[in-house]
Design an enzyme around this catalytic site. Structure first.
Site, PDB file in Angstrom:
ATOM      1  CD1 TRP A 184      -2.077  20.128  -7.927  1.00 27.02           C
ATOM      2  CD2 TRP A 184      -0.566  18.954  -6.764  1.00 27.02           C
ATOM      3  NE1 TRP A 184      -1.615  20.925  -6.889  1.00 27.02           N
ATOM      4  CE2 TRP A 184      -0.696  20.223  -6.162  1.00 27.02           C
ATOM      5  CE3 TRP A 184       0.331  18.029  -6.206  1.00 27.02           C
ATOM      6  CZ2 TRP A 184       0.035  20.602  -5.033  1.00 27.02           C
ATOM      7  CZ3 TRP A 184       1.062  18.408  -5.084  1.00 27.02           C
ATOM      8  CH2 TRP A 184       0.904  19.682  -4.510  1.00 27.02           C
ATOM      9  CD  GLU A 225      -5.472  17.626  -7.355  1.00 31.12           C
ATOM     10  OE1 GLU A 225      -4.499  16.874  -7.575  1.00 31.12           O
ATOM     11  OE2 GLU A 225      -6.056  17.680  -6.253  1.00 31.12           O
ATOM     12  CE  LYS A 227      -3.010  23.322  -2.961  1.00 25.77           C
ATOM     13  NZ  LYS A 227      -2.158  22.298  -2.370  1.00 25.77           N
ATOM     14  CG  ASP A 258      -8.331  18.185  -3.534  1.00 25.79           C
ATOM     15  OD1 ASP A 258      -8.954  18.613  -2.549  1.00 25.79           O
ATOM     16  OD2 ASP A 258      -7.339  17.438  -3.441  1.00 25.79           O
ATOM     17  CG  HIS A 261      -7.266  21.722  -4.526  1.00 21.69           C
ATOM     18  ND1 HIS A 261      -6.414  21.142  -5.430  1.00 21.69           N
ATOM     19  CD2 HIS A 261      -6.831  21.322  -3.314  1.00 21.69           C
ATOM     20  CE1 HIS A 261      -5.511  20.413  -4.800  1.00 21.69           C
ATOM     21  NE2 HIS A 261      -5.753  20.498  -3.516  1.00 21.69           N
ATOM     22  CG  HIS A 285      -7.861  14.301  -5.708  1.00 19.76           C
ATOM     23  ND1 HIS A 285      -6.590  14.826  -5.752  1.00 19.76           N
ATOM     24  CD2 HIS A 285      -7.795  13.101  -6.331  1.00 19.76           C
ATOM     25  CE1 HIS A 285      -5.797  13.981  -6.404  1.00 19.76           C
ATOM     26  NE2 HIS A 285      -6.499  12.938  -6.762  1.00 19.76           N
ATOM     27  CG  ASP A 293      -6.031  21.664   0.133  1.00 24.48           C
ATOM     28  OD1 ASP A 293      -6.877  20.771   0.279  1.00 24.48           O
ATOM     29  OD2 ASP A 293      -5.041  21.563  -0.622  1.00 24.48           O
ATOM     30  CG  ASP A 295      -5.223  17.373   1.851  1.00 22.64           C
ATOM     31  OD1 ASP A 295      -6.072  17.010   1.032  1.00 22.64           O
ATOM     32  OD2 ASP A 295      -4.296  18.157   1.568  1.00 22.64           O
ATOM     33  CG  ASP A 325      -5.528  14.214  -2.203  1.00 24.22           C
ATOM     34  OD1 ASP A 325      -4.655  13.752  -1.445  1.00 24.22           O
ATOM     35  OD2 ASP A 325      -5.362  15.245  -2.884  1.00 24.22           O
TER      36      ASP A 325
HETATM   37  C1  RNT Z   1      -2.359  18.760  -3.373  1.00 25.03           C
HETATM   38  C2  RNT Z   1      -3.225  17.926  -4.241  1.00 25.03           C
HETATM   39  C3  RNT Z   1      -2.642  16.614  -4.678  1.00 25.03           C
HETATM   40  C4  RNT Z   1      -1.906  15.870  -3.600  1.00 25.03           C
HETATM   41  C5  RNT Z   1      -1.571  14.438  -3.925  1.00 25.03           C
HETATM   42  C6  RNT Z   1      -0.482  13.903  -3.065  1.00 25.03           C
HETATM   43  O1  RNT Z   1      -2.993  19.849  -2.861  1.00 25.03           O
HETATM   44  O2  RNT Z   1      -4.449  17.732  -3.638  1.00 25.03           O
HETATM   45  O3  RNT Z   1      -3.632  15.838  -5.238  1.00 25.03           O
HETATM   46  O4  RNT Z   1      -2.606  15.881  -2.408  1.00 25.03           O
HETATM   47  O5  RNT Z   1      -1.349  14.277  -5.249  1.00 25.03           O
HETATM   48 ZN    ZN Z   2      -5.813  16.427  -4.613  1.00 23.16          ZN
END
Ligand code: RNT
Ligand code: ZN
Length: 418
Positions: A184, A225, A227, A258, A261, A285, A293, A295, A325
């Site tokens: 990523w 990955e 985004k 993810d 994302h 993720h 995003d 998290d 994640d």
């Molecule tokens: C960031 C991505 C990525 C990170 C990690 C730490 O937006 O989601 O995967 O969160 O790799």
């Molecule tokens: Zn991620």
């Protein structure tokens, strides 16, 4: 306690069997499912290699005490979390989590810098997954890493990514379990760019170089990955979904989706059946975006259940890698791991308890009334009794009783970290 759990399980088993669901078989299958626990929840994505501020458009909020400060502490915390999560799982490391006294930069990392992790994983019977860390570093400059216009900076990140894959190969060989390496890159522009293609071309060429060395897929699988945006890359991200998916399909790489994302009303659950038709392996993720995003810790929300259902209904569990994640520093970090992992497993259990054939049949016949009635009634079927029995059978605390363990650990260990 045990007796009443078994009694409740027996009742639930009968109820599900009336719809043709064999709960004993479901629990056997569930025990095979591995979740990859992201190490970075334990220390707010800090790592041990350097003492840089978090960059790359991701951020952690909260200052709950007890974050791990050393690899030993992080392993100890992971062990604690794993004692209350049913099943045998994996741990997902980032390159910044190297365990070494050597002063080594990201481009010069070697397997030896991760030896203590491998020894620990062997002892704990865990698999390891891996990630290059293309952020929180002085060479993450002007919002760009591997697609930076400066060739020297690009080279640095290419070297880092290459070094990462050698470490992944070492994990795979030593642990006899494939390591999933996720690439990523935060690269992008805050404001509207003029040349959207040049950075993508540079990223494409950089990836070609990173992947030029063949590594046996028995040991390592590479995933990319995508985004939509990050803080500081609101207008343009180089590694967009179209870029990553196209690259992955063309070059036989896996794609990482993810949950946070994509556009707010876009869901990854709806993408799985499409991507899977093209033989692309998928890494998830699993996260929870709240308005962006963000998290957040994974809860049992609709999208989590939909993801689990798509995996089960389409028989995708064997070609999907399930990683978590998220990072929340406002609550006990071990509890954060446990909540997300238990929810992920529980969502898969709920999906496995669905009479999928019956539902597909109704749908195929055009009996959409039956489809809706069953789907809605199933929501109050006694899956909790099956889950409790499973936890008990797997030797982990039943229902919320795990919190007692985690709270004790908080008092005895976490609160002493000053
Ligand atoms: C960031 C991505 C990525 C990170 C990690 C730490 O937006 O989601 O995967 O969160 O790799
Ligand atoms: Zn991620």
């Amino acid at each position: 306690m045990v007796n009443s759990l078994a009694k409740r399980y027996e009742e639930a088993r009968m109820i599900y069997s009336q719809l043709g669901v064999d709960t004993d078989l479901v629990l056997e299958k569930l025990a095979q499912v591995k979740i990859s626990l992201h190490c970075w929840q334990g220390d707010d994505v800090h790592g041990f290699l350097r003492n840089e501020e978090l960059s790359g458009g991701i951020s952690v909020t909260g200052n709950y005490p007890g974050a791990a400060r050393t690899p030993q502490e992080l392993r100890q915390d992971l062990e604690k979390a794993l004692t209350v999560i049913p099943g045998k799982h994996k741990v997902n490391l980032h390159a910044i989590y190297a365990d070494t006294d050597e002063k080594v930069d990201l481009d010069a990392l070697e397997p030896k810098h991760f030896k203590p992790w491998v020894e620990w994983a062997k002892e704990q019977k865990l698999g390891l997954d891996f990630n290059p860390s293309c952020f929180s570093h002085p060479n993450f400059q002007d919002g760009f890493s591997i697609s930076h216009p400066d060739e020297k900076i690009r080279k640095f990140w290419i070297m880092h990514c290459k070094a990462t894959r050698k470490i992944s190969e070492y994990f795979g060989k030593e642990l006899k379990q494939t390591c999933v390496t996720n690439f990523w890159f935060p690269d992008g522009y805050k404001d509207v760019p003029v040349d959207r293609m040049a950075p993508r071309r540079r990223m494409k060429e950089a990836l070609d170089e990173v992947f030029s060395e063949k590594i046996d897929s028995k040991y390592n699988v590479d995933t990319i990955e995508s985004k939509l945006f990050g803080i500081g890359s609101e207008s343009y991200v180089v590694g967009s979904h179209e870029f990553c998916l196209s690259y992955a399909i063309k070059h036989d790489k896996a794609i990482c989706l993810d949950v946070g994302h994509f556009h707010p009303t876009e869901t990854i659950s709806n993408k799985l059946s499409a991507i899977a038709l093209f033989d692309t392996e998928i890494l998830l993720h699993v996260s929870r975006p709240v308005r962006w995003d963000s998290d957040h810790v994974v809860i049992m929300d609709d999208e989590l259940q939909e993801i689990a259902k798509e995996l089960v209904r389409n028989n995708l569990l064997n070609k999907t890698h399930i990683g978590l994640d998220y990072f929340d520093a406002s609550i006990n970090r071990i509890a954060a791991w446990v909540i997300g992992s238990r929810n992920m497993i529980k969502a898969i259990l709920r999906a496995m308890l669905e009479p999928t054939e019956l539902l597909k049949e109704a749908e195929a016949k055009g009996d959409l009334t039956t489809r809706l009635v069953l789907l809605e009634e199933l929501k109050s079927f006694p899956f909790g009794a099956i889950w409790d029995y499973y936890c008990e059978k797997m030797g982990v605390p039943v229902r919320e009783s795990w919190l007692v363990d985690v709270k004790r650990y908080e008092t005895d260990v976490l609160m002493k970290r000053k």
